[in-house]
Motif scaffolding. Structure first.
Motif, mmCIF file in Angstrom:
data_model
loop_
_atom_site.group_PDB
_atom_site.id
_atom_site.type_symbol
_atom_site.label_atom_id
_atom_site.label_comp_id
_atom_site.label_asym_id
_atom_site.label_seq_id
_atom_site.Cartn_x
_atom_site.Cartn_y
_atom_site.Cartn_z
ATOM 1 N N LEU A 100 10.167 10.517 -3.840
ATOM 2 C CA LEU A 100 11.583 10.348 -4.183
ATOM 3 C C LEU A 100 11.742 8.932 -4.720
ATOM 4 N N SER A 101 12.126 8.830 -5.982
ATOM 5 C CA SER A 101 12.176 7.515 -6.633
ATOM 6 C C SER A 101 13.409 6.741 -6.223
ATOM 7 N N SER A 102 13.258 5.434 -6.230
ATOM 8 C CA SER A 102 14.404 4.570 -5.967
ATOM 9 C C SER A 102 15.274 4.472 -7.214
ATOM 10 N N ASP A 103 14.620 4.346 -8.374
ATOM 11 C CA ASP A 103 15.357 4.243 -9.644
ATOM 12 C C ASP A 103 14.404 4.537 -10.803
ATOM 13 N N GLY A 104 14.860 4.221 -12.014
ATOM 14 C CA GLY A 104 14.080 4.567 -13.211
ATOM 15 C C GLY A 104 12.773 3.817 -13.344
ATOM 16 N N SER A 105 12.614 2.701 -12.604
ATOM 17 C CA SER A 105 11.366 1.944 -12.745
ATOM 18 C C SER A 105 10.316 2.375 -11.716
ATOM 19 N N THR A 106 10.683 3.273 -10.791
ATOM 20 C CA THR A 106 9.725 3.664 -9.742
ATOM 21 C C THR A 106 8.448 4.297 -10.319
ATOM 22 N N PRO A 107 8.538 5.215 -11.325
ATOM 23 C CA PRO A 107 7.289 5.794 -11.844
ATOM 24 C C PRO A 107 6.320 4.729 -12.372
ATOM 25 N N HIS A 108 6.849 3.692 -12.997
ATOM 26 C CA HIS A 108 6.012 2.604 -13.510
ATOM 27 C C HIS A 108 5.293 1.909 -12.355
ATOM 28 N N ASP A 109 6.022 1.635 -11.268
ATOM 29 C CA ASP A 109 5.429 0.947 -10.111
ATOM 30 C C ASP A 109 4.398 1.836 -9.409
ATOM 31 N N VAL A 110 4.698 3.137 -9.348
ATOM 32 C CA VAL A 110 3.775 4.077 -8.697
ATOM 33 C C VAL A 110 2.478 4.171 -9.514
ATOM 34 N N ALA A 111 2.597 4.233 -10.844
ATOM 35 C CA ALA A 111 1.398 4.307 -11.705
ATOM 36 C C ALA A 111 0.537 3.058 -11.491
ATOM 37 N N ALA A 112 1.193 1.893 -11.382
ATOM 38 C CA ALA A 112 0.432 0.649 -11.189
ATOM 39 C C ALA A 112 -0.302 0.683 -9.846
ATOM 40 N N LEU A 113 0.367 1.164 -8.807
ATOM 41 C CA LEU A 113 -0.283 1.234 -7.477
ATOM 42 C C LEU A 113 -1.489 2.176 -7.522
ATOM 43 N N LEU A 114 -1.307 3.328 -8.164
ATOM 44 C CA LEU A 114 -2.422 4.297 -8.235
ATOM 45 C C LEU A 114 -3.605 3.689 -8.987
ATOM 46 N N ARG A 115 -3.328 2.996 -10.071
ATOM 47 C CA ARG A 115 -4.425 2.370 -10.845
ATOM 48 C C ARG A 115 -5.148 1.330 -10.001
ATOM 49 N N GLU A 116 -4.357 0.475 -9.319
ATOM 50 C CA GLU A 116 -4.975 -0.572 -8.483
ATOM 51 C C GLU A 116 -5.856 0.013 -7.384
ATOM 52 N N ARG A 117 -5.459 1.166 -6.868
ATOM 53 C CA ARG A 117 -6.235 1.797 -5.790
ATOM 54 C C ARG A 117 -7.463 2.547 -6.319
ATOM 55 N N GLY A 118 -7.621 2.605 -7.651
ATOM 56 C CA GLY A 118 -8.736 3.372 -8.219
ATOM 57 C C GLY A 118 -8.405 4.844 -8.393
ATOM 58 N N TYR A 119 -7.100 5.160 -8.388
ATOM 59 C CA TYR A 119 -6.661 6.554 -8.561
ATOM 60 C C TYR A 119 -5.975 6.744 -9.924
ATOM 61 N N GLY A 120 -6.463 5.995 -10.932
ATOM 62 C CA GLY A 120 -5.891 6.099 -12.278
ATOM 63 C C GLY A 120 -5.941 7.501 -12.871
ATOM 64 N N PRO A 121 -6.984 8.344 -12.563
ATOM 65 C CA PRO A 121 -7.011 9.698 -13.139
ATOM 66 C C PRO A 121 -5.967 10.649 -12.542
ATOM 67 N N SER A 122 -5.230 10.224 -11.497
ATOM 68 C CA SER A 122 -4.227 11.112 -10.889
ATOM 69 C C SER A 122 -3.209 11.567 -11.914
ATOM 70 N N SER A 123 -2.763 12.839 -11.790
ATOM 71 C CA SER A 123 -1.719 13.299 -12.699
ATOM 72 C C SER A 123 -0.350 12.939 -12.116
ATOM 73 N N MET A 124 0.557 12.547 -12.999
ATOM 74 C CA MET A 124 1.930 12.221 -12.593
ATOM 75 C C MET A 124 2.886 13.035 -13.449
ATOM 76 N N THR A 125 3.756 13.821 -12.799
ATOM 77 C CA THR A 125 4.807 14.521 -13.535
ATOM 78 C C THR A 125 6.139 13.980 -13.032
ATOM 79 N N VAL A 126 6.853 13.333 -13.926
ATOM 80 C CA VAL A 126 8.147 12.773 -13.546
ATOM 81 C C VAL A 126 9.235 13.743 -13.993
ATOM 82 N N LEU A 127 10.006 14.208 -13.020
ATOM 83 C CA LEU A 127 11.062 15.188 -13.312
ATOM 84 C C LEU A 127 12.408 14.503 -13.099
ATOM 85 N N SER A 128 13.179 14.393 -14.165
ATOM 86 C CA SER A 128 14.471 13.710 -13.996
ATOM 87 C C SER A 128 15.619 14.668 -14.290
ATOM 88 N N ASP A 129 16.764 14.377 -13.661
ATOM 89 C CA ASP A 129 17.992 15.178 -13.805
ATOM 90 C C ASP A 129 17.732 16.672 -13.624
#
Ligand SMILES: C[S@@+](CC[C@H](N)C(=O)[O-])C[C@H]1O[C@@H](n2cnc3c(N)ncnc32)[C@H](O)[C@@H]1O
Length: 408
Positions: A153-182
């Motif tokens: 559950l995102s805090s705001d519109g910048s949350t997906p960007h922050d989540v992608a950065a965390l996944l990359r830093e952890r070595g989980y860059g290949p993870s798929s992300m589907t962002v569903l808005s509205d």
């Protein structure tokens, strides 16, 4: 907390989706239309333009104002608007806590979790949920595990960007992300990428993120069971080592919702693993050296428990005023006058105390306590194979005398 009212009325809480009044059931619609007072965010109130009741936009911060607002309108029929399912990270749960279940009637709408799972074909019961609404992104860490399906559950519109950065830093860059808005609205949108490929700095503020965790081949996988590798923590040598830590956590025996005091916390490893055992577990790490206290805070964030409370100060004084613990671990500072007395006094009946002693002085103190109040004394010795010249031999670590006791 209880709100005193002269004539207690039922408070109705109606879940509403991004499709607004058109998506309400006939029951929900009639509650909204007949309410004398409607509470909600300005966005939610804007979704029901036809309703005639008086509109009250939630103030910020909401929680401290809530009892007063309800009391002010106690003699009128109240309808609270909530997004999606009011009992899913919503105002419904807050109101039930405040007023009790008999005074609140919830009319649920599909949650963002249900809508997201419906869109992407994930079974709801196999999807772990992490709320980052007003909370640090590091909370994701313990859930980032190979193959795990997460709905964030995102805090705001910048949350997906922050989540992608965390996944990359952890070595989980290949993870798929589907962002569903509205979800459910006219402007519903879906963006799919990998964390590695994520480029948007911001998306619509009303969004959730479906993540399928995939580690890169060289990613380090950190389990949620106790006994993380020592080098998963920043430390200066003051750390309870892996084998002894795993045994210590087993003896501390965390169960959901419990509070630990980690006394003489060093690198914070015991408190951190206690909190990783369940998202509802809490801990206070007490450490007198400022540099170590800072390291504990950094370790807690890096290992996914940013809510760890760190108290910098010398025991026993630093223990004054802390919430009553369910368990206490003494890994340092145990010989200081009054520390074991203060810990024992703070424990409720049934609470557990575990003391790890490596010095003769603490061992002597612990032996005396054992004689007086009982429990178990256990000696733990660990030897590790290491090179000796061209051969291999056993290198012993300092033995640990562990005293484990439950207060009666
Ligand atoms: C405080 S939680 C409340 C969840 C809500 N009770 C529910 O059932 O979905 C708010 C979260 O839901 C997300 N959210 C609410 N409505 C949404 C929608 N229509 N589409 C996507 N996400 C939504 C927000 O972005 C935020 O992450």
């Amino acid at each position: 907390m209880n709100v005193q009212q002269e004539k207690p009325e039922l408070v109705h809480v109606v879940g509403i989706g991004a499709d607004g009044a058109a998506g309400l059931s006939p029951t929900a619609r009639s509650i909204v239309d007949s309410a004398e007072v409607l509470f909600g965010s300005s966005r939610q109130l804007g979704l029901v333009p036809g309703a005639a009741g008086r509109r009250v936009v939630w103030p910020s911060p909401l929680l401290p104002a809530l009892p007063g607002l309800l009391a002010e309108h106690a003699d009128r029929s109240i309808c609270v608007l909530a997004s999606g399912d009011p009992m899913f990270y919503g105002i419904g749960a807050t109101l039930v806590k405040l007023l009790g279940p008999d005074r609140v009637r919830i009319v649920a709408h599909p949650s963002s979790l249900s809508l997201a799972c419906a869109r992407i074909g994930w079974p709801v019961q196999e999807t772990a949920v992490v709320s980052l609404v007003g909370r640090p992104v590091e909370l994701l860490h313990p859930r980032v595990q190979p193959g795990n399906r997460l709905l964030v559950l995102s805090s705001d519109g910048s949350t997906p960007h922050d989540v992608a950065a965390l996944l990359r830093e952890r070595g989980y860059g290949p993870s798929s992300m589907t962002v569903l808005s509205d979800l459910g609205g006219e402007d519903e949108q879906r963006i799919t990428s990998t964390a590695d490929g994520w480029e948007e700095s911001s998306v619509g503020p009303l969004n959730v993120i479906a993540i399928e965790c995939r580690p890169a081949p060289d990613a380090r996988v950190l389990p949620t069971t106790p006994g993380l590798p020592d080098d998963a923590f920043e430390h200066d040598g003051q750390i309870t080592k892996l084998e002894v830590r795993a045994v210590t956590l087993a003896r501390l025996a965390p169960t959901p919702g419990q509070l630990l005091w980690d006394v003489g916390a060093g690198a914070g490893s015991i408190a951190i693993e206690w909190m990783r055992s369940d998202p509802s577990c809490r801990a206070v790490a007490v450490e007198h050296r400022d540099d170590r206290a800072q390291r504990i805070t950094a370790n807690a964030a890096a290992l996914g428990v940013p809510g760890l409370q760190v108290v910098t100060g010398a025991v026993p004084r630093a223990l004054d005023g802390l919430d009553e613990p369910d368990a206490i671990f003494v890994g340092g500072g145990g010989t200081a006058p009054g520390v074991l007395e203060a810990c024992w006094a703070a424990l409720r009946p049934g609470g557990r105390l575990v003391v790890n002693a490596v010095t003769l002085e603490l061992e002597a103190l612990v032996a005396d306590w054992y004689r007086r109040v009982g429990g178990e004394l256990v000696r733990i010795s660990v030897e590790r194979a290491a090179p000796i010249g061209g051969f291999t031999g056993w290198r012993p670590s300092m033995p640990v005398t562990q005293w484990v006791v439950s207060k009666r």
